[in-house]
Design a protein around this motif. Structure first.
Motif, short mmCIF file in Angstrom:
data_model
loop_
_atom_site.label_atom_id
_atom_site.label_comp_id
_atom_site.label_asym_id
_atom_site.label_seq_id
_atom_site.Cartn_x
_atom_site.Cartn_y
_atom_site.Cartn_z
N PRO A 29 41.85 35.44 30.39
CA PRO A 29 42.54 36.73 30.25
C PRO A 29 43.21 37.15 31.57
CG PRO A 29 40.33 36.86 29.36
CD PRO A 29 40.44 35.53 30.05
N GLU A 30 44.47 37.53 31.48
CA GLU A 30 45.23 37.88 32.68
C GLU A 30 44.60 39.03 33.46
OE1 GLU A 30 49.78 39.02 33.97
OE2 GLU A 30 49.40 38.07 32.05
N ALA A 31 44.01 39.97 32.75
CA ALA A 31 43.37 41.11 33.43
C ALA A 31 42.22 40.64 34.32
CB ALA A 31 42.86 42.10 32.41
N LEU A 32 41.48 39.64 33.86
CA LEU A 32 40.38 39.13 34.68
C LEU A 32 40.87 38.19 35.77
CD1 LEU A 32 37.52 38.44 32.10
CD2 LEU A 32 37.72 40.30 33.74
N ARG A 33 41.98 37.50 35.52
CA ARG A 33 42.52 36.58 36.52
C ARG A 33 42.85 37.31 37.81
NH1 ARG A 33 47.50 33.73 34.13
NH2 ARG A 33 46.68 34.46 32.18
N ASP A 34 43.36 38.52 37.69
CA ASP A 34 43.79 39.28 38.86
C ASP A 34 42.73 40.26 39.35
OD1 ASP A 34 46.20 37.96 38.68
OD2 ASP A 34 47.06 39.49 37.37
N ASP A 35 41.60 40.34 38.69
CA ASP A 35 40.55 41.30 39.05
C ASP A 35 39.65 40.70 40.12
OD1 ASP A 35 38.63 43.23 39.21
OD2 ASP A 35 37.88 42.98 37.16
N THR A 36 39.80 41.15 41.36
CA THR A 36 38.99 40.61 42.46
C THR A 36 37.55 41.12 42.42
OG1 THR A 36 39.74 42.36 43.93
CG2 THR A 36 40.96 40.29 43.98
N ALA A 37 37.26 42.11 41.59
CA ALA A 37 35.89 42.62 41.48
C ALA A 37 35.07 41.78 40.49
CB ALA A 37 35.89 44.07 41.03
N PHE A 38 35.75 41.01 39.63
CA PHE A 38 35.05 40.16 38.67
C PHE A 38 34.30 39.06 39.41
CE2 PHE A 38 34.98 36.23 36.16
CZ PHE A 38 34.28 36.65 35.05
N GLN A 39 33.05 38.85 39.06
CA GLN A 39 32.24 37.81 39.70
C GLN A 39 31.78 36.82 38.64
OE1 GLN A 39 31.87 37.64 43.06
NE2 GLN A 39 33.20 39.41 43.13
N ALA A 40 32.04 35.56 38.86
CA ALA A 40 31.62 34.52 37.92
C ALA A 40 30.11 34.37 37.96
CB ALA A 40 32.28 33.19 38.28
N PRO A 41 29.50 34.11 36.83
CA PRO A 41 28.04 33.96 36.78
C PRO A 41 27.60 32.58 37.27
CG PRO A 41 28.94 33.70 34.59
CD PRO A 41 30.09 34.04 35.49
N ILE A 42 27.76 32.34 38.56
CA ILE A 42 27.38 31.07 39.17
C ILE A 42 26.17 31.35 40.06
CG2 ILE A 42 28.11 29.19 40.67
CD1 ILE A 42 31.00 29.88 39.90
N GLU A 43 25.14 30.57 39.88
CA GLU A 43 23.90 30.79 40.63
C GLU A 43 24.15 30.67 42.14
OE1 GLU A 43 19.63 28.62 41.14
OE2 GLU A 43 20.56 28.59 39.17
N ASP A 44 23.69 31.64 42.88
CA ASP A 44 23.78 31.69 44.34
C ASP A 44 25.20 31.80 44.87
OD1 ASP A 44 21.01 31.53 44.56
OD2 ASP A 44 21.04 29.35 44.67
N GLN A 45 26.16 32.08 44.01
CA GLN A 45 27.53 32.26 44.46
C GLN A 45 28.17 33.35 43.62
OE1 GLN A 45 29.81 28.69 44.39
NE2 GLN A 45 28.39 27.56 45.66
N SER A 46 29.08 34.05 44.23
CA SER A 46 29.84 35.03 43.47
C SER A 46 31.31 34.84 43.84
CB SER A 46 29.38 36.45 43.79
OG SER A 46 29.45 36.70 45.16
N ARG A 47 32.04 34.28 42.91
CA ARG A 47 33.45 34.01 43.15
C ARG A 47 34.27 34.54 41.98
NH1 ARG A 47 33.69 27.84 45.39
NH2 ARG A 47 32.56 28.23 47.30
#
Length: 66
Positions: A29-47
């Motif tokens: 989704p384009e809204a999430l692509r540009d959202d720098t506050a969105f954090q992927a659910p990756i263990e020990d990382q937030s990107r």
């Protein structure tokens, strides 16, 4: 997927993986692509998506310089 054993197979595998990446990114989704506050659910990382693509791009540039 078996590992490529020659240059042609490696290039084909790289092209296939790149096509899969661009397809996945276009489906995101384009809204999430540009959202720098969105954090992927990756263990020990937030990107966010932008960070992940920047990371992949840096690796691609590095491999081109080898």
């Amino acid at each position: 997927m078996p590992r490529p054993t020659d240059r042609g197979a490696l290039l084909a595998a790289a092209a296939s993986a790149y096509a899969a990446l661009t397809s996945t990114l276009s489906d995101f989704p384009e809204a999430l692509r540009d959202d720098t506050a969105f954090q992927a659910p990756i263990e020990d990382q937030s990107r966010n998506p932008r960070d992940v693509v920047a990371h992949l791009h840096a690796w691609q540039l590095m491999t081109l310089d080898w």
